[in-house]
Design a protein around this motif. Structure first.
Motif, PDB file in Angstrom:
ATOM      1  N   HIS A  33       3.816   0.248  -1.560  1.00 41.88           N
ATOM      2  CA  HIS A  33       4.637  -0.847  -1.050  1.00 41.88           C
ATOM      3  C   HIS A  33       5.887  -0.293  -0.361  1.00 41.88           C
ATOM      4  O   HIS A  33       6.279  -0.741   0.714  1.00 41.88           O
ATOM      5  CB  HIS A  33       5.023  -1.807  -2.178  1.00 41.88           C
ATOM      6  CG  HIS A  33       5.903  -2.909  -1.710  1.00 41.88           C
ATOM      7  ND1 HIS A  33       7.254  -2.946  -1.987  1.00 41.88           N
ATOM      8  CD2 HIS A  33       5.639  -3.989  -0.945  1.00 41.88           C
ATOM      9  CE1 HIS A  33       7.769  -4.011  -1.406  1.00 41.88           C
ATOM     10  NE2 HIS A  33       6.821  -4.667  -0.784  1.00 41.88           N
TER      11      HIS A  33
ATOM     12  N   PHE B 157       4.954   1.101   2.963  1.00 40.22           N
ATOM     13  CA  PHE B 157       4.645   0.021   3.910  1.00 40.22           C
ATOM     14  C   PHE B 157       5.922  -0.550   4.512  1.00 40.22           C
ATOM     15  O   PHE B 157       6.017  -0.719   5.730  1.00 40.22           O
ATOM     16  CB  PHE B 157       3.841  -1.079   3.200  1.00 40.22           C
ATOM     17  CG  PHE B 157       3.618  -2.304   4.036  1.00 40.22           C
ATOM     18  CD1 PHE B 157       2.746  -2.274   5.118  1.00 40.22           C
ATOM     19  CD2 PHE B 157       4.278  -3.484   3.747  1.00 40.22           C
ATOM     20  CE1 PHE B 157       2.544  -3.414   5.898  1.00 40.22           C
ATOM     21  CE2 PHE B 157       4.079  -4.623   4.524  1.00 40.22           C
ATOM     22  CZ  PHE B 157       3.213  -4.585   5.596  1.00 40.22           C
ATOM     23  N   THR B 158       6.925  -0.818   3.689  1.00 37.91           N
ATOM     24  CA  THR B 158       8.173  -1.373   4.223  1.00 37.91           C
ATOM     25  C   THR B 158       8.892  -0.350   5.101  1.00 37.91           C
ATOM     26  O   THR B 158       9.500  -0.717   6.101  1.00 37.91           O
ATOM     27  CB  THR B 158       9.099  -1.888   3.106  1.00 37.91           C
ATOM     28  OG1 THR B 158       9.364  -0.835   2.171  1.00 37.91           O
ATOM     29  CG2 THR B 158       8.486  -3.082   2.384  1.00 37.91           C
TER      30      THR B 158
ATOM     31  N   LEU C 181       7.159  -0.294   8.574  1.00 35.35           N
ATOM     32  CA  LEU C 181       7.534  -1.431   9.415  1.00 35.35           C
ATOM     33  C   LEU C 181       9.039  -1.538   9.632  1.00 35.35           C
ATOM     34  O   LEU C 181       9.494  -2.395  10.387  1.00 35.35           O
ATOM     35  CB  LEU C 181       7.012  -2.741   8.818  1.00 35.35           C
ATOM     36  CG  LEU C 181       5.502  -2.924   8.816  1.00 35.35           C
ATOM     37  CD1 LEU C 181       5.139  -4.290   8.255  1.00 35.35           C
ATOM     38  CD2 LEU C 181       4.902  -2.744  10.188  1.00 35.35           C
TER      39      LEU C 181
ATOM     40  N   LEU D  47      -0.890 -12.136   8.480  1.00 36.15           N
ATOM     41  CA  LEU D  47      -1.442 -10.784   8.459  1.00 36.15           C
ATOM     42  C   LEU D  47      -2.947 -10.873   8.651  1.00 36.15           C
ATOM     43  O   LEU D  47      -3.601 -11.744   8.068  1.00 36.15           O
ATOM     44  CB  LEU D  47      -1.164 -10.110   7.107  1.00 36.15           C
ATOM     45  CG  LEU D  47      -1.954  -8.837   6.769  1.00 36.15           C
ATOM     46  CD1 LEU D  47      -1.527  -7.672   7.659  1.00 36.15           C
ATOM     47  CD2 LEU D  47      -1.799  -8.471   5.301  1.00 36.15           C
TER      48      LEU D  47
ATOM     49  N   ASP E 223      -6.077  -8.204   8.076  1.00 40.18           N
ATOM     50  CA  ASP E 223      -6.510  -6.880   7.629  1.00 40.18           C
ATOM     51  C   ASP E 223      -7.981  -6.727   7.986  1.00 40.18           C
ATOM     52  O   ASP E 223      -8.857  -7.339   7.373  1.00 40.18           O
ATOM     53  CB  ASP E 223      -6.286  -6.727   6.122  1.00 40.18           C
ATOM     54  CG  ASP E 223      -6.467  -5.292   5.650  1.00 40.18           C
ATOM     55  OD1 ASP E 223      -6.679  -4.393   6.492  1.00 40.18           O
ATOM     56  OD2 ASP E 223      -6.397  -5.067   4.424  1.00 40.18           O
TER      57      ASP E 223
ATOM     58  N   THR F   9      -4.764  -4.375   1.071  1.00 40.71           N
ATOM     59  CA  THR F   9      -4.284  -5.716   1.429  1.00 40.71           C
ATOM     60  C   THR F   9      -3.257  -6.200   0.410  1.00 40.71           C
ATOM     61  O   THR F   9      -2.242  -6.806   0.778  1.00 40.71           O
ATOM     62  CB  THR F   9      -5.464  -6.713   1.500  1.00 40.71           C
ATOM     63  OG1 THR F   9      -6.541  -6.133   2.221  1.00 40.71           O
ATOM     64  CG2 THR F   9      -5.041  -8.013   2.159  1.00 40.71           C
TER      65      THR F   9
ATOM     66  N   MET G 188       0.259  -5.187   1.011  1.00 37.09           N
ATOM     67  CA  MET G 188       0.937  -5.862   2.124  1.00 37.09           C
ATOM     68  C   MET G 188       1.127  -7.359   1.919  1.00 37.09           C
ATOM     69  O   MET G 188       2.066  -7.947   2.460  1.00 37.09           O
ATOM     70  CB  MET G 188       0.117  -5.650   3.413  1.00 37.09           C
ATOM     71  CG  MET G 188      -0.086  -4.207   3.795  1.00 37.09           C
ATOM     72  SD  MET G 188      -1.031  -4.018   5.326  1.00 37.09           S
ATOM     73  CE  MET G 188      -2.698  -4.406   4.779  1.00 37.09           C
ATOM     74  N   ASP G 189       0.273  -8.008   1.154  1.00 37.56           N
ATOM     75  CA  ASP G 189       0.187  -9.472   1.166  1.00 37.56           C
ATOM     76  C   ASP G 189       1.447 -10.212   0.735  1.00 37.56           C
ATOM     77  O   ASP G 189       1.702 -11.329   1.187  1.00 37.56           O
ATOM     78  CB  ASP G 189      -1.032  -9.972   0.395  1.00 37.56           C
ATOM     79  CG  ASP G 189      -0.957  -9.775  -1.105  1.00 37.56           C
ATOM     80  OD1 ASP G 189       0.085  -9.347  -1.638  1.00 37.56           O
ATOM     81  OD2 ASP G 189      -1.987 -10.052  -1.762  1.00 37.56           O
TER      82      ASP G 189
ATOM     83  N   HIS H 287       4.268  -9.951   1.724  1.00 37.31           N
ATOM     84  CA  HIS H 287       5.176 -10.131   2.858  1.00 37.31           C
ATOM     85  C   HIS H 287       4.696 -11.183   3.862  1.00 37.31           C
ATOM     86  O   HIS H 287       5.316 -11.360   4.899  1.00 37.31           O
ATOM     87  CB  HIS H 287       5.373  -8.797   3.584  1.00 37.31           C
ATOM     88  CG  HIS H 287       6.096  -7.798   2.747  1.00 37.31           C
ATOM     89  ND1 HIS H 287       7.458  -7.874   2.524  1.00 37.31           N
ATOM     90  CD2 HIS H 287       5.649  -6.727   2.053  1.00 37.31           C
ATOM     91  CE1 HIS H 287       7.817  -6.872   1.736  1.00 37.31           C
ATOM     92  NE2 HIS H 287       6.742  -6.169   1.439  1.00 37.31           N
TER      93      HIS H 287
ATOM     94  N   VAL I  52       1.204  -9.041  12.004  1.00 40.75           N
ATOM     95  CA  VAL I  52       0.736  -7.679  11.739  1.00 40.75           C
ATOM     96  C   VAL I  52      -0.787  -7.698  11.664  1.00 40.75           C
ATOM     97  O   VAL I  52      -1.371  -8.583  11.034  1.00 40.75           O
ATOM     98  CB  VAL I  52       1.316  -7.118  10.417  1.00 40.75           C
ATOM     99  CG1 VAL I  52       0.704  -5.767  10.070  1.00 40.75           C
ATOM    100  CG2 VAL I  52       2.837  -7.006  10.476  1.00 40.75           C
TER     101      VAL I  52
ATOM    102  N   SER J 179      -3.694  -4.972  10.513  1.00 44.76           N
ATOM    103  CA  SER J 179      -3.965  -3.699   9.873  1.00 44.76           C
ATOM    104  C   SER J 179      -5.429  -3.338  10.124  1.00 44.76           C
ATOM    105  O   SER J 179      -6.325  -4.148   9.879  1.00 44.76           O
ATOM    106  CB  SER J 179      -3.706  -3.842   8.369  1.00 44.76           C
ATOM    107  OG  SER J 179      -4.148  -2.713   7.675  1.00 44.76           O
TER     108      SER J 179
END
Length: 140
Positions: free
Chosen positions: A19, A22-23, A26, A37, A39, A48, A51-52, A54, A93, A95
């Motif tokens: 996590h 990921f932040t 981005l 999002l 994916d 997933t 990321m989810d 967010h 986004v 992915s």
């Protein structure tokens, strides 16, 4: 299909980033939130899930029927892997992790992703195994 058996047994789950990573990727903070999002090739949804949190809504694609059921069970909207672009959604986004070497039309997939990102703010997260050795499970 051998890959379905592996996935059912919990083998082959992918770790790409945490996590925090990921932040950082981005360039957002942990409280950042966006609308949508996608994916592509979400597999068992392990990445997933990183990321989810967010996103207000998460769409996924997956070729494996078993993994589509797993993804639906996790609450994701599962789109047809060959027709998702017909939905005409614009994503914050997209992915696409370790998929380009497994699809039969990688250039078309890249074009569809480009056309499905929000103009000016949409972001594509792309990962590829190098060297590229095409292995297509479904298609030509």
């Amino acid at each position: 299909m051998f890959s379905d058996c592996c996935r059912l047994l919990g083998r082959g789950s992918m770790f790409v980033f945490s996590h925090r990573q990921f932040t950082q990727l981005l360039d957002v903070d942990h409280s950042w939130k966006a609308d949508l999002l996608l994916d592509i090739g979400a597999g068992d949804g392990a990445v997933t899930e990183v990321m989810d949190r967010h996103f207000r809504s998460v769409h996924v694609t997956e070729i494996s029927p078993i993994m589509r059921r797993v993804l639906a069970g996790k609450g994701y909207e599962v789109l047809d892997a060959h027709k998702w672009m017909e939905k005409k959604e614009l994503y914050d986004v997209i992915s696409c992790l370790n998929v380009l070497d497994r699809c039969d039309c990688p250039l078309a997939l890249l074009e569809n992703m480009k056309n499905s990102l929000k103009i000016g703010t949409g972001r594509l997260i792309l990962a590829m195994v190098l060297p590229v050795k095409q292995y297509v499970e479904s298609g030509k």
